[in-house]
Write a protein that holds these residues in place. Structure first.
Motif, PDB file in Angstrom:
ATOM      1  N   CYS A 293       0.846  -1.205   0.000  1.00  0.00           N
ATOM      2  CA  CYS A 293       0.000   0.000   0.000  1.00  0.00           C
ATOM      3  C   CYS A 293       0.876   1.248   0.000  1.00  0.00           C
ATOM      4  CB  CYS A 293      -0.888  -0.022   1.242  1.00  0.00           C
ATOM      5  SG  CYS A 293      -1.836   1.484   1.477  1.00  0.00           S
ATOM      6  N   THR A 294       0.577   2.175  -0.910  1.00  0.00           N
ATOM      7  CA  THR A 294       1.359   3.413  -0.975  1.00  0.00           C
ATOM      8  C   THR A 294       0.718   4.528  -0.144  1.00  0.00           C
ATOM      9  OG1 THR A 294       0.106   4.177  -2.875  1.00  0.00           O
ATOM     10  CG2 THR A 294       2.112   2.915  -3.346  1.00  0.00           C
ATOM     11  N   GLY A 295      -0.474   4.266   0.387  1.00  0.00           N
ATOM     12  CA  GLY A 295      -1.156   5.291   1.187  1.00  0.00           C
ATOM     13  C   GLY A 295      -1.854   6.344   0.346  1.00  0.00           C
ATOM     14  N   SER A 297      -4.804   6.613  -0.740  1.00  0.00           N
ATOM     15  CA  SER A 297      -6.187   6.884  -0.269  1.00  0.00           C
ATOM     16  C   SER A 297      -7.246   6.880  -1.363  1.00  0.00           C
ATOM     17  CB  SER A 297      -6.277   8.222   0.488  1.00  0.00           C
ATOM     18  OG  SER A 297      -5.615   8.117   1.700  1.00  0.00           O
ATOM     19  N   ILE A 308      -8.415   2.382   5.698  1.00  0.00           N
ATOM     20  CA  ILE A 308      -7.674   1.326   4.994  1.00  0.00           C
ATOM     21  C   ILE A 308      -6.155   1.592   4.983  1.00  0.00           C
ATOM     22  CG2 ILE A 308      -7.462   0.058   2.808  1.00  0.00           C
ATOM     23  CD1 ILE A 308     -10.477   0.864   2.323  1.00  0.00           C
ATOM     24  N   LEU A 358     -10.821   0.435  -6.878  1.00  0.00           N
ATOM     25  CA  LEU A 358     -10.237   1.783  -6.810  1.00  0.00           C
ATOM     26  C   LEU A 358      -8.738   1.764  -6.522  1.00  0.00           C
ATOM     27  CD1 LEU A 358     -13.055   3.416  -4.634  1.00  0.00           C
ATOM     28  CD2 LEU A 358     -12.748   3.629  -7.100  1.00  0.00           C
ATOM     29  N   PRO A 360      -4.999   1.377  -7.198  1.00  0.00           N
ATOM     30  CA  PRO A 360      -4.084   1.267  -8.337  1.00  0.00           C
ATOM     31  C   PRO A 360      -3.038   0.165  -8.150  1.00  0.00           C
ATOM     32  CG  PRO A 360      -3.680   3.304  -7.100  1.00  0.00           C
ATOM     33  CD  PRO A 360      -4.874   2.657  -6.492  1.00  0.00           C
TER      34      PRO A 360
HETATM   35  S1  SF4 Z   1      -5.947   2.571  -2.928  1.00  0.00           S
HETATM   36 FE1  SF4 Z   1      -5.963   2.224  -0.719  1.00  0.00          FE
HETATM   37  S2  SF4 Z   1      -5.115   0.177  -0.425  1.00  0.00           S
HETATM   38 FE2  SF4 Z   1      -4.625   0.817  -2.527  1.00  0.00          FE
HETATM   39  S3  SF4 Z   1      -2.576   1.686  -2.382  1.00  0.00           S
HETATM   40 FE3  SF4 Z   1      -4.013   3.378  -2.191  1.00  0.00          FE
HETATM   41  S4  SF4 Z   1      -4.354   3.576   0.041  1.00  0.00           S
HETATM   42 FE4  SF4 Z   1      -3.406   1.587  -0.302  1.00  0.00          FE
END
Ligand code: SF4
Ligand code: SF4
Length: 401
Positions: A293-295, A297, A308, A358, A360
């Motif tokens: 996860c890159t954060g 959002s 999440i 949603l 990426p």
């Molecule tokens: S969409 Fe949500 S789970 Fe996916 S990388 Fe972004 S923050 Fe992380």
């Protein structure tokens, strides 16, 4: 020591700030003599920004003693108003008066609302916090008004736009460019002439403890030999929008190393090759993370209230050299509502699937949240929750002991 200017008041603050959350200990208690020597020698070396909080145990009381003998006048002192103990508007003044007494000072230079997110922000607003802050400023008890932040980016921007803040404090490091306020938040605050103080530049020690061999190899290949801590700090200082980087220091060698690094860590001083090396290291860490996860959002908001990216951030820290007990405690504190905020932990996921398309990074979010829940919401964390609550509620509003 280098100094950077606070846009709204012209203060010149040292680029390295002394975080007084984890002072040195001896036989389970704070070693006050050692703390005094460490802090005073850091001030003698040019550090002029000291950060503490009502919630940092004995820190305020000890700082009050450390800053005697002329040291108080040499620094800008920052402390924080906790949302967790507030029940009525008068409680804010009671806490501030107790803080002034413990810190043995008649004013706080930089006063922060502690740990804002959507729920604490609402609580402060409902209590009429701005009326209290303005009154405290008029009376000279506080000088500059700011906040520290742990929520999502949308809330960060909303808070930034809601008041004429002098400064704010955010979590930022080369792994967390997109977590919480992130780079976008840093730039947004700076564009409004709000000084930005950085916390967690070493991600709670994850970036300096148990360095993975692949990461060590990259560091070793650099032309300049620097410790992982120095690289991580320099990466943050490289941003011109950053005013102060707080380091929670309690070891003489680390204090000396950080002060030495700060001498020439100018904004924009990392070369393109060094920045690309840091990027390479970030990518290695990302690969080693349990969830990539890159954060960003993009998956937020979750209709059932799961935070999440924060769930995955705690999960990754837990598996990457973070202190597991502390990580569990913080997960319980921040996401499980141990102190009364709105819960946003992984177990709230109802597997509705809204977030999945949603992402990426194509992370199978509900499945991974189940793993987070198993690891961090289980009985080990649950037995910690009463302890966390006890620790926090033990502090009295006018605690001046
Ligand atoms: S969409 Fe949500 S789970 Fe996916 S990388 Fe972004 S923050 Fe992380
Ligand atoms: S699958 Fe879970 S985390 Fe994703 S939106 Fe639905 S409830 Fe929230």
């Amino acid at each position: 020591m280098q100094y950077r200017q606070v846009p709204k008041n012209g203060d010149l603050l040292s680029v390295l700030g002394f975080g007084a959350m984890r002072l040195p200990t001896k036989r389970g208690r704070i070693d006050e003599e050692r703390a005094k020597n460490q802090i005073r020698s850091a001030i003698d070396a040019g550090i002029n920004y000291i950060d503490t909080a009502f919630m940092y145990g004995e820190s305020e009381r000890i700082l009050g003693q450390v800053l005697q003998d002329g040291y108080r006048e040499k620094v800008k002192l920052a402390t924080k108003l906790p949302p967790w103990h507030l029940q009525k508007p008068e409680d804010m003044e009671t806490i501030l008066n107790g803080q002034l007494k413990k810190l043995q000072t008649d004013h706080i230079d930089y006063y922060l609302l502690h740990a804002l997110d959507s729920s604490t922000w609402k609580k402060f607003q409902d209590l009429g916090v701005f009326e209290f802050l303005e009154k405290a400023r008029e009376s000279g008890k506080i000088i500059n008004i700011g906040f520290s932040f742990h929520g999502d980016r949308k809330t960060f921007k909303e808070i930034i736009d809601a008041y004429d803040w002098g400064f704010c404090q955010i979590q930022y490091n080369f792994l967390d460019e997109d977590i919480q306020a992130g780079k976008e938040g840093l730039q947004y605050a700076a564009s409004k002439d709000i000084a930005v103080i950085i916390m967690e530049p070493l991600r709670g020690g994850v970036l300096t403890r148990k360095i993975p061999s692949e990461v060590a190899k990259i560091y070793n290949s650099a032309d300049k030999k620097r410790s992982p801590a120095e690289w991580a700090l320099r990466w943050v200082w490289n941003h011109p929008e950053v005013t102060v980087v707080l380091s929670g220091m309690n070891d003489e060698a680390h204090i000396a190393e950080n002060i030495a690094a700060s001498e020439d860590a100018f904004a924009g001083s990392l070369t393109p090759e060094e920045l690309s090396m840091m990027n390479e290291i970030k990518n290695v860490y990302r690969k080693l993370m349990k969830v990539s996860c890159t954060g960003c959002s993009y998956c937020m908001p979750c209709p059932f209230g799961v935070n999440i990216p924060e769930c995955f951030s705690f999960y990754n820290t837990y598996h990457m050299a973070g202190n597991r007990l502390v990580t569990r405690g913080m997960y319980g504190f921040r996401l499980m509502g141990a102190m009364g905020g709105t819960p946003s932990h992984a177990s709230l996921c109802k597997n509705c699937g809204k977030c999945v398309s949603l992402c990426p990074q194509h992370i199978p979010i509900p499945g991974e949240l189940k793993n987070v829940s198993k690891t961090l919401s289980g009985w080990r964390t649950k037995i910690l929750l009463p302890l966390v609550k006890m620790m926090f509620s033990r502090k009295k509003l006018d605690d001046s002991a």
